[in-house]
Design an enzyme around this catalytic site. Sequence first.
Site, mmCIF file in Angstrom:
data_model
loop_
_atom_site.group_PDB
_atom_site.id
_atom_site.type_symbol
_atom_site.label_atom_id
_atom_site.label_comp_id
_atom_site.label_asym_id
_atom_site.label_seq_id
_atom_site.Cartn_x
_atom_site.Cartn_y
_atom_site.Cartn_z
ATOM 1 C CG ASP A 1 5.168 86.046 27.396
ATOM 2 O OD1 ASP A 1 3.933 85.893 27.305
ATOM 3 O OD2 ASP A 1 5.696 86.764 28.245
ATOM 4 C CB CYS B 1 13.863 83.103 33.405
ATOM 5 S SG CYS B 1 13.319 84.273 32.156
ATOM 6 C CD GLU C 1 9.277 87.826 27.347
ATOM 7 O OE1 GLU C 1 8.726 86.982 28.068
ATOM 8 O OE2 GLU C 1 9.457 88.996 27.711
ATOM 9 C CG HIS D 1 1.830 86.863 35.221
ATOM 10 N ND1 HIS D 1 1.460 86.946 33.904
ATOM 11 C CD2 HIS D 1 3.171 86.878 35.252
ATOM 12 C CE1 HIS D 1 2.542 87.052 33.180
ATOM 13 N NE2 HIS D 1 3.606 87.016 33.966
ATOM 14 N NE ARG E 1 9.976 90.569 33.472
ATOM 15 C CZ ARG E 1 9.083 89.573 33.420
ATOM 16 N NH1 ARG E 1 9.259 88.602 32.552
ATOM 17 N NH2 ARG E 1 8.071 89.555 34.239
ATOM 18 N NE ARG F 1 7.524 86.379 36.017
ATOM 19 C CZ ARG F 1 7.817 85.095 36.207
ATOM 20 N NH1 ARG F 1 8.172 84.659 37.397
ATOM 21 N NH2 ARG F 1 7.744 84.252 35.200
HETATM 22 C C1 PEP Z 1 8.338 84.137 30.248
HETATM 23 O O1 PEP Z 1 7.601 84.715 29.444
HETATM 24 O O2 PEP Z 1 8.745 82.977 30.096
HETATM 25 C C2 PEP Z 1 8.768 84.820 31.477
HETATM 26 C C3 PEP Z 1 9.658 84.269 32.280
HETATM 27 O O3 PEP Z 1 8.199 86.018 31.768
HETATM 28 P P1 PEP Z 1 6.733 86.174 32.384
HETATM 29 O O4 PEP Z 1 6.255 84.803 32.774
HETATM 30 O O5 PEP Z 1 6.846 87.094 33.526
HETATM 31 O O6 PEP Z 1 5.977 86.757 31.232
HETATM 32 MG MG MG Z 2 7.255 86.827 29.562
#
Ligand code: PEP
Ligand code: MG
Length: 586
Positions: A459, A506, A435, A193, A336, A300
């Site tokens: 994920d 995404c 995911e 992140h 989300r 997010r």
């Molecule tokens: C993902 O897991 O691809 C996603 C878009 O969510 P995050 O990266 O916030 O876990």
């Molecule tokens: Mg994710």
Amino acid sequence: MGKEKIIKGIPAAPGICIGKAYVKGKETLQIKPRRISKEEVSKEILRLEEALSLTREEILELKKKIAQEMGEDHAQIFDAHLLFLEDRAFIEDIINKVKKEKVNVEYALQESVKKYINIFSKIEDEYLRERTYDFQDVGKRILKNMLKQKKAKEELFEKSIIIAHDLSPSETASLKKDKILGFVTDIGGRTSHTAIIARSLGIPAVVGTQIATQEIKTGDELIIDGSKGEVIVNPTQKTLEEYKKERERRKRLIKKYSFTKKLIPTTLDGKEIKILANIEFPEEISQVLDVGAQGIGLYRTEYFYMNRVSLPSEEEQYRAYKEVARRLQPLPVTIRTLDLGGDKFLSPIRVPTEIQSFLGQRAIRFCLAHPEVFKTQLRAILRAALEGNLKVMYPMISGVEELIEANKILEEAKKELKKQNKRFKEDLKVGVMIEVPSAALISDILAKYADFFSIGTNDLIQYSLAVDRADEKVAYLYEPAHPAVLRLIKNVIDAAHSMNIEVSMCGEMASEPIFIFLLIGMGLDELSMPPSLIPKAKLLIRSISYKEAHEVFKKVSGFSSPKEVEDYCVKELRKILKEKYEELAI
Ligand code: PEP
Ligand code: MG
């Protein structure tokens, strides 16, 4: 100046920056005790008071700046710092040490800070334990002020490239955009992140270098190439000139792409693909509109819950979501729900240790276990949805029961609003993030309870290949083109289409040119990506045909390894784009 050296890492956020290094966390001062006379005691206490008030001023100033640059929410991290400065027990502890042991106040402060850190680090409560870090930070600041190193930290932070072993998402989020040229970390992967925030803030970053904090010293001249994942330490004049030229060339390209704002991403044979934006902060909306995104495919919201001392209220969330909905109107915005956990965990909620594991009580699991927290967010979304085209989506669904339970809580939230006579959107569209591999495999079942899907490959890849997305040591195994991943994605697309619902992606995979090509061939309807990558993605889509992409997909379906898949996609895309390949696909 030392010799030019190149450190390789993982490209985390594109762009080139040139500047001086500031190595974070290496500024620890070791104070030795000095005996003082009885007469000196009051002078030492006065010095403590002066340092405390100076520190308070500095923190307030910092808080104000962050609030202006990044919004009130981000500034709240400093509330905890201010509380420490007013903690009488802590201040008395320092004063008593000076009085009783007759030692200099710097030493007394250092020892008290150590004592408190020791106490904090043993506390079971995760939230309080996390305050150790804030405490350390405040302690250092007071000490520097006592040593007349006024604002030493800020000066070092002046237009620097931050080098750190790691930066938590909250630390990254609180970086001052105009003071940070870029950053480099020892650990972390492309989809950690920290990297995602860097991309959204448009700060070049290289992560997972393993050795940056050992090899780089504060003050070293650096070049960061966030697109290649390279850090050049003490570059020669020749290298510097080359990079400056390259930086100019890229700047010109950004201008050059501004014409894509109004373009619709349609393939040469007429298939329209939608391109939406991923955002983390409402501050990014103008960029989203500037690149002509067709909406927000992933907002997010967890950053709302980070860097602050209390949970965001329904009203506060309502105001933020309403603003996003209004400004994007009539374009869609998919919010989300809270996806806390994994590497996003700093929060005011008393976060249990398990949540820090990618397999623990994170995301929807956390929300279902804390229905009040979840409902507060859902009520805010339901109300804000009247102001624009909002949709909601749940992260980390692994089975149908979770989805049914989440929908039940959504219904409860509606009932509560009705009781309170508050207006809301009754038929809010509900989506599911796919995911977790189990969700991908039962997407036909999930489709019965959802209005749309969004594939979260960040994920999905980590869970299906058992590769921690934030661990640079296994980054080589993190393969979007792995046949297992492609089969899961295809399964989701087909299940969604057979149930007549749309499917978006995404995860970061949706913004990589060769995968855009392949995903279109697989039948994906929509891509959602960081706003900065949208112009090129539009042009790419307008330069390929669905028919060709589908042929490529059919061919690679029979391949055994990710490398074969990638090589073939590159070869075919090169053939199609010809001289445009270097510009659009790299
Ligand atoms: C993902 O897991 O691809 C996603 C878009 O969510 P995050 O990266 O916030 O876990
Ligand atoms: Mg994710």
